[in-house]
Motif scaffolding. Sequence first.
Motif, mmCIF file in Angstrom:
data_model
loop_
_atom_site.group_PDB
_atom_site.id
_atom_site.type_symbol
_atom_site.label_atom_id
_atom_site.label_comp_id
_atom_site.label_asym_id
_atom_site.label_seq_id
_atom_site.Cartn_x
_atom_site.Cartn_y
_atom_site.Cartn_z
ATOM 1 N N ASP A 120 0.843 -1.189 0.000
ATOM 2 C CA ASP A 120 0.000 0.000 0.000
ATOM 3 C C ASP A 120 0.885 1.250 0.000
ATOM 4 O OD1 ASP A 120 -2.158 1.623 -0.016
ATOM 5 O OD2 ASP A 120 -2.755 1.296 2.051
ATOM 6 N N SER A 121 1.858 1.238 -0.887
ATOM 7 C CA SER A 121 2.786 2.352 -0.996
ATOM 8 C C SER A 121 2.930 2.655 -2.478
ATOM 9 C CB SER A 121 4.135 1.977 -0.390
ATOM 10 O OG SER A 121 3.968 1.631 0.980
ATOM 11 N N ARG A 122 3.067 3.924 -2.798
ATOM 12 C CA ARG A 122 3.121 4.297 -4.210
ATOM 13 C C ARG A 122 4.104 5.417 -4.442
ATOM 14 N NH1 ARG A 122 -2.379 4.415 -3.247
ATOM 15 N NH2 ARG A 122 -3.494 2.582 -3.979
ATOM 16 N N GLU A 123 4.395 5.656 -5.718
ATOM 17 C CA GLU A 123 5.174 6.831 -6.042
ATOM 18 C C GLU A 123 4.523 7.565 -7.203
ATOM 19 O OE1 GLU A 123 6.815 3.750 -8.743
ATOM 20 O OE2 GLU A 123 6.585 3.736 -6.568
ATOM 21 N N LYS A 124 4.830 8.834 -7.285
ATOM 22 C CA LYS A 124 4.264 9.680 -8.321
ATOM 23 C C LYS A 124 5.366 10.588 -8.857
ATOM 24 C CE LYS A 124 1.119 13.522 -8.828
ATOM 25 N NZ LYS A 124 0.828 14.748 -8.097
ATOM 26 N N ARG A 125 5.547 10.584 -10.150
ATOM 27 C CA ARG A 125 6.607 11.382 -10.753
ATOM 28 C C ARG A 125 6.038 12.672 -11.321
ATOM 29 N NH1 ARG A 125 7.957 12.760 -15.393
ATOM 30 N NH2 ARG A 125 10.108 13.249 -15.950
ATOM 31 N N SER A 126 6.753 13.769 -11.121
ATOM 32 C CA SER A 126 6.412 15.017 -11.799
ATOM 33 C C SER A 126 7.686 15.531 -12.463
ATOM 34 C CB SER A 126 5.875 16.052 -10.807
ATOM 35 O OG SER A 126 6.944 16.565 -10.035
ATOM 36 N N ASP A 127 7.591 16.656 -13.140
ATOM 37 C CA ASP A 127 8.786 17.199 -13.807
ATOM 38 C C ASP A 127 9.850 17.638 -12.810
ATOM 39 O OD1 ASP A 127 7.555 16.783 -16.192
ATOM 40 O OD2 ASP A 127 6.823 18.844 -16.405
ATOM 41 N N ARG A 128 9.410 17.906 -11.583
ATOM 42 C CA ARG A 128 10.352 18.453 -10.611
ATOM 43 C C ARG A 128 10.865 17.444 -9.597
ATOM 44 N NH1 ARG A 128 7.521 22.062 -7.695
ATOM 45 N NH2 ARG A 128 9.389 22.522 -6.511
ATOM 46 N N SER A 129 10.084 16.384 -9.379
ATOM 47 C CA SER A 129 10.490 15.453 -8.330
ATOM 48 C C SER A 129 9.704 14.155 -8.431
ATOM 49 C CB SER A 129 10.253 16.085 -6.949
ATOM 50 O OG SER A 129 8.880 16.325 -6.765
ATOM 51 N N ILE A 130 10.086 13.207 -7.594
ATOM 52 C CA ILE A 130 9.362 11.947 -7.477
ATOM 53 C C ILE A 130 8.943 11.830 -6.007
ATOM 54 C CG2 ILE A 130 9.475 9.421 -7.714
ATOM 55 C CD1 ILE A 130 12.050 11.526 -9.453
ATOM 56 N N THR A 131 7.650 11.708 -5.782
ATOM 57 C CA THR A 131 7.141 11.616 -4.418
ATOM 58 C C THR A 131 6.702 10.185 -4.131
ATOM 59 O OG1 THR A 131 6.326 13.880 -4.573
ATOM 60 C CG2 THR A 131 5.455 12.534 -2.783
ATOM 61 N N CYS A 132 7.147 9.651 -3.006
ATOM 62 C CA CYS A 132 6.727 8.318 -2.582
ATOM 63 C C CYS A 132 5.907 8.471 -1.316
ATOM 64 C CB CYS A 132 7.924 7.448 -2.235
ATOM 65 S SG CYS A 132 9.102 7.305 -3.570
#
Length: 126
Positions: free
Chosen positions: A63-75
Amino acid sequence: PRQPAKTLWYDRPRYVYLEFCVEDSTDVKVVIEEQRLVFSCKNADGVEFYNEINLYARVNSKDSREKRSDRSITCFMRKWKEKVAWPRITKENIKPAWLSVDFDNWRDWEGDEEVERAMVEQYAEV
């Protein structure tokens, strides 16, 4: 030569959040284990980033995820023990130079669960 990415973290009642600050990342790999997170990627210039964190407490890797954007990767990682504050993100009581608290997102928990639920739902839609 690999280098660690600048990393911000903050704590919430149910999740712990980590943001790896790499712009225009490619080849992003995030491995979340019960007590360890391994992150790697490259930036636009081909520089390789690598961070390995032994986590302060157990998380639910499913139940853990990550999300990428142009500026960073958030987990965001679901804690096994909810509503237990993490005084730090690392198992060892040493603060790596590349790691800091994200004070913009660090708040008291009072009445925060609705906010958190909304945030997680927003991530889940991506």
